[in-house]
Design an enzyme around this catalytic site. Structure first.
Site, PDB file in Angstrom:
ATOM      1  CD  GLU A  92      -2.340   1.188   2.897  1.00  0.00           C
ATOM      2  OE1 GLU A  92      -3.207   2.040   3.137  1.00  0.00           O
ATOM      3  OE2 GLU A  92      -1.967   0.322   3.738  1.00  0.00           O
ATOM      4  CD1 TRP A  93       1.171   6.730  -2.021  1.00  0.00           C
ATOM      5  CD2 TRP A  93       3.165   5.810  -2.431  1.00  0.00           C
ATOM      6  NE1 TRP A  93       2.089   7.765  -2.109  1.00  0.00           N
ATOM      7  CE2 TRP A  93       3.326   7.229  -2.355  1.00  0.00           C
ATOM      8  CE3 TRP A  93       4.294   5.027  -2.670  1.00  0.00           C
ATOM      9  CZ2 TRP A  93       4.556   7.854  -2.533  1.00  0.00           C
ATOM     10  CZ3 TRP A  93       5.524   5.647  -2.837  1.00  0.00           C
ATOM     11  CH2 TRP A  93       5.646   7.036  -2.762  1.00  0.00           C
ATOM     12  CG  LEU A  94       0.728   4.019   3.973  1.00  0.00           C
ATOM     13  CD1 LEU A  94       1.222   3.541   5.336  1.00  0.00           C
ATOM     14  CD2 LEU A  94      -0.767   4.287   4.013  1.00  0.00           C
ATOM     15  CG  ASP A 193      15.584  -2.580  11.244  1.00  0.00           C
ATOM     16  OD1 ASP A 193      16.433  -1.985  11.937  1.00  0.00           O
ATOM     17  OD2 ASP A 193      15.690  -2.699  10.004  1.00  0.00           O
TER      18      ASP A 193
END
Length: 286
Positions: A92-94, A193
């Protein structure tokens, strides 16, 4: 390659997708990243060598594990696989923006909520994954101290020796860990991380974390790493402690937990990280 990726996206989403624009964006230290879009929707695609597909599979499964806690915003993994000579993962592009103190305080609260997810199997995870491009061993272990000695520091020391690293007090440190980690540790789902490059907020101000090295461990490993490369804003720690206060002794343990990442940086990049690791070992054993 891109046609194959477009086809896979279409199959998974049940909506025809044909990329018309592809622009290079940051993909971290080890991957190439692209914003891939048509007229209606954008996806984030990371590429690496075809041999690294297992790294992307474990990333996707880690994102899904964190998403299942319904706690903090995580990018939704769409699909992953191999196309020609490349492995890929589609996310998904955020659209990211600039957070304020309220954003960071809420991130602390939401991370604390995620950390309350536990596992009856103890410490580890269902598969091995990677920390950077280094294998991260997640064999289920009932005892946290044993897990940390064997699968975290011990494994990194083993790799470091192959690189020519010299750590004179290694055995003394490993022998001291049961005493150093004598606190009561509950199994918590951790990002694994969590430095500043893997956290941010959306354009609407919602906290988000990404690029995980997921497993069930001591939640303090995440908090320690947030302090390793400059630290998160004070509001983050305030929000975290409102929901899930840190145990006494964290300030002494955080260097031991961050040693894992410095050893990993030596194994990935060499250079002065060996000296930094030895200074940390000296500090821990004082």
């Amino acid at each position: 390659m891109w046609t194959q990726i477009d086809t896979h996206i279409s199959q998974i989403t049940n909506e025809k997708f044909q990329s018309q624009q592809r622009r290079s964006v940051g993909g971290g230290c080890i991957n190439q990243g692209y914003a891939v879009s048509n007229d209606e929707i954008t996806y984030f695609v990371k590429l690496n060598l075809a041999s690294q597909v297992a790294m992307f599979e474990s990333e996707a499964l880690g994102l899904k594990e964190m998403l299942a806690t319904a706690s903090i915003r995580i990018p939704q993994p769409i699909c992953w696989g191999v196309a020609e000579n490349s492995s890929y993962i589609v996310l998904e592009w955020l659209e990211l923006g600039n957070g304020n103190s309220n954003t960071w305080q809420e991130m602390g609260r939401k991370l604390a909520a995620m950390h309350q997810a536990s596992s009856s199997q103890g410490f580890g995870w269902k598969i091995n994954n990677t920390i950077g491009s280094t294998p991260q061993i997640n064999t289920w272990t009932a005892d946290w101290t044993e897990f940390y000695i064997k699968h975290r520091l011990g494994y990194q020391f083993q790799l470091a020796r192959r690189r020519g690293g010299n750590f004179p007090q290694q055995e003394k440190l490993l022998a001291a860990i049961p005493e150093l980690l004598a606190h009561q540790v509950q199994s918590s789902l951790v990002h694994g991380d969590l430095w500043g490059g893997n956290a941010g907020c959306t354009a609407s101000g919602e906290p988000v974390i990404f690029d995980p090295a997921t497993y069930f461990g001591d939640r303090e490993v995440d908090i320690a790493m947030t302090e390793l490369f400059g630290g998160f804003p004070a509001a983050f720690y305030k929000g975290y402690n409102e929901v899930f206060p840190l145990d006494a002794g964290y300030e002494q343990r955080k260097t031991l937990y961050n040693l894992y990442h410095i050893l990993n940086h030596f194994n990935l990049f060499g250079g002065s990280y060996a000296s930094q690791a030895n200074r940390m070992i000296d500090q821990i054993l004082r």
